[in-house]
Design a protein around this motif. Structure first.
Motif, PDB file in Angstrom:
ATOM      1  N   GLN A 159       2.218  -7.033  -6.673  1.00 31.43           N
ATOM      2  CA  GLN A 159       3.229  -7.175  -7.597  1.00 31.43           C
ATOM      3  C   GLN A 159       4.575  -7.361  -7.200  1.00 31.43           C
TER       4      GLN A 159
ATOM      5  N   THR B 240       0.898  -1.238  -0.077  1.00 33.13           N
ATOM      6  CA  THR B 240      -0.031  -0.052   0.162  1.00 33.13           C
ATOM      7  C   THR B 240       0.865   1.301  -0.047  1.00 33.13           C
TER       8      THR B 240
ATOM      9  N   ASP C 135      -2.062  -9.630  -1.322  1.00 33.20           N
ATOM     10  CA  ASP C 135      -1.118  -8.536  -1.458  1.00 33.20           C
ATOM     11  C   ASP C 135       0.283  -8.935  -1.476  1.00 33.20           C
TER      12      ASP C 135
ATOM     13  N   SER D  75       1.931  -9.837 -13.616  1.00 28.06           N
ATOM     14  CA  SER D  75       1.112 -10.848 -13.260  1.00 28.06           C
ATOM     15  C   SER D  75       1.739 -12.019 -13.277  1.00 28.06           C
TER      16      SER D  75
ATOM     17  N   GLN E  79       0.652  -2.146  -8.828  1.00 34.09           N
ATOM     18  CA  GLN E  79      -0.321  -2.663  -8.021  1.00 34.09           C
ATOM     19  C   GLN E  79       0.004  -3.367  -6.701  1.00 34.09           C
TER      20      GLN E  79
ATOM     21  N   ASN F 147       1.864   3.053 -12.233  1.00 31.85           N
ATOM     22  CA  ASN F 147       0.710   2.710 -11.763  1.00 31.85           C
ATOM     23  C   ASN F 147       0.923   1.215 -10.926  1.00 31.85           C
TER      24      ASN F 147
END
Length: 441
Positions: A139, A104, A270, A159, A136, A134
């Motif tokens: 990742q 986060t 996460d 991903s 996430q 960006n």
């Protein structure tokens, strides 16, 4: 003349009181300057008042901001004298590389800045791929540095299917992308400890990278060096299979039984590991190794240049200007692995926290701990001093993650945190699916 004086007096008396006070003050100052005759010095045969003082190179350097620690040599690496154990030898970290799971609030610059990577390199990375703005949660980033701390390659796992790589080309970076085409399958691998954990895990079918992931997931809960014969483990791995071979893998969950106690670590969305109730497994760190924050006299700079020789002399920590005898505190739970006098570092202490983190404290006046001793966050470990290569009282403090120095002032430190709300509900549903699979043979 008298009429003029009376007119001036009447005009003065008719002024408001604040104006009369101001005008009176100006009159007094004007008269004082008029009668004052300053002494003027005329050079003659007398000795001059000002004396020229010449400083040699070493004395001149004491006037610089980084004066608390000489910069003619770089900071010794923990590899120089940090004791290794069988886990380090059997599952070594690749030199010059680092892995990071996005959490986060992370941005590309906030992640890389703590490792001293130049902002110009970060800007060039974003120019090569604007999607890097960006990131996430969950990742993974990994990068390779040269010996002088320059970024050579960055890998971004967008991903499980897509990986993007950015290789240095001069002052810019060239990007490339790879799409995985294999099929992901879950595998449960279990076994008993017979000898070292690393040897036992390899016998159960885990690779070195998978063993490293297991150790890191439970690094705060147990010491893998102290597992006993007969202790059991069960690991759930997700592996990408292509033409019958495993191309890559991801740890989903692990269960360790040591004695009569079970330890669990289960991966959340996460990318972090939690226990069966969704509580965080990491032990929290303090930001500073002292009761209060002191002035920084020299900042972290892995590419610092010696102003005299022009040679790179990295400063792998920060220097705090603190009085002699100030208590130095352990920033987190751990084990003392070095407590001795060592050349330029003077009296110093190194503490290992889990398997990934290490902190070092140098130029100490007095050591209060011994190698092998367990310490808790906030424990006194030493008194500050000025031993070794030091030009004044200060504390040199370092944080190493995966055997790489990071900026102690900006490093993302472990925190005791847990999941809440929908994230916790989703995680607990995942726990109910994973835990039954973690059976022992």
């Amino acid at each position: 003349m008298q009429q003029i004086a009376r007119a001036v007096a009447m005009a003065f008396n008719n002024l408001p009181r604040p104006h009369r006070i101001m005008l009176g003050s100006l009159t007094v100052v004007t008269l004082a300057v008029t009668v004052w005759r300053p002494y003027i010095y005329h050079p003659g045969s007398e000795s001059p008042i000002v004396k020229t003082i010449e400083l040699d190179k070493n004395e001149l350097r004491t006037l610089l901001p980084e004066a608390s620690e000489p910069i003619d040599q770089d900071t010794p690496s923990p590899d120089d004298d940090t004791p290794k154990d069988e886990i380090d030898q059997d599952v070594p970290d690749e030199a010059g590389t680092h892995d990071y799971v996005v959490s986060t609030g992370d941005t590309l610059s906030s992640v890389l800045n703590q490792y001293g990577i130049d902002m110009s390199d970060i800007t060039q990375l974003v120019k090569s791929d604007k999607d890097l703005r960006n990131l996430q949660i969950g990742q993974q980033l990994s990068w390779t540095l040269t010996d002088d701390g320059q970024l050579q390659r960055l890998t971004w796992e967008v991903s499980r299917r897509e990986t993007r790589t950015y290789d240095r080309s001069g002052d810019s970076f060239k990007s490339s992308a790879e799409m995985q085409k294999g099929e992901w399958k879950n595998n449960v691998l279990s076994g008993e400890v017979n000898g070292s954990f690393v040897t036992s895990a390899k016998a159960a079918g885990l690779t070195s990278a998978e063993i490293s992931a297991v150790i890191k997931s439970l690094q705060w809960q147990m010491d893998f060096r102290k597992l006993r014969k007969g202790d059991q483990f069960s690991v759930l791995m997700s592996r990408e299979m292509l033409d019958g071979k495993s191309e890559q893998s991801q740890l989903l969950g692990v269960r360790m039984r040591s004695g009569d106690k079970d330890y669990y670590a289960i991966r959340a969305e996460d990318g972090k590991f939690y226990d069966r109730s969704g509580s965080g497994l990491a032990r929290g760190f303090m930001r500073f190794p002292t009761v209060k924050q002191y002035r920084v006299s020299s900042n972290f700079n892995p590419r610092r240049l010696n102003p005299v020789t022009g040679r790179v002399a990295p400063h792998k920590g920060v220097d705090f200007a603190i009085p002699l005898g100030t208590p130095v505190l352990a920033v987190g739970d751990g084990e003392v692995i070095v407590a001795k006098r060592s050349g330029g570092a003077g009296n110093y202490v190194a503490i290992r926290h889990g398997r990934q983190y290490m902190t070092r404290y140098m130029h100490l006046k007095k050591l209060l701990v011994k190698p092998g001793q367990k310490v808790k966050r906030g424990d006194r470990i030493a008194l500050s001093g000025s031993t070794g290569r030091s030009t004044g009282p200060h504390l040199h403090y370092e944080i190493w993650i995966n055997n790489q120095a990071v900026n102690p002032l900006t490093a993302k430190l472990p925190r005791m945190e847990g999941l809440a709300g929908k994230e916790r509900s989703d995680y607990l549903a995942q726990v109910r699916e994973v835990v039954p699979q973690l059976r022992f043979k």
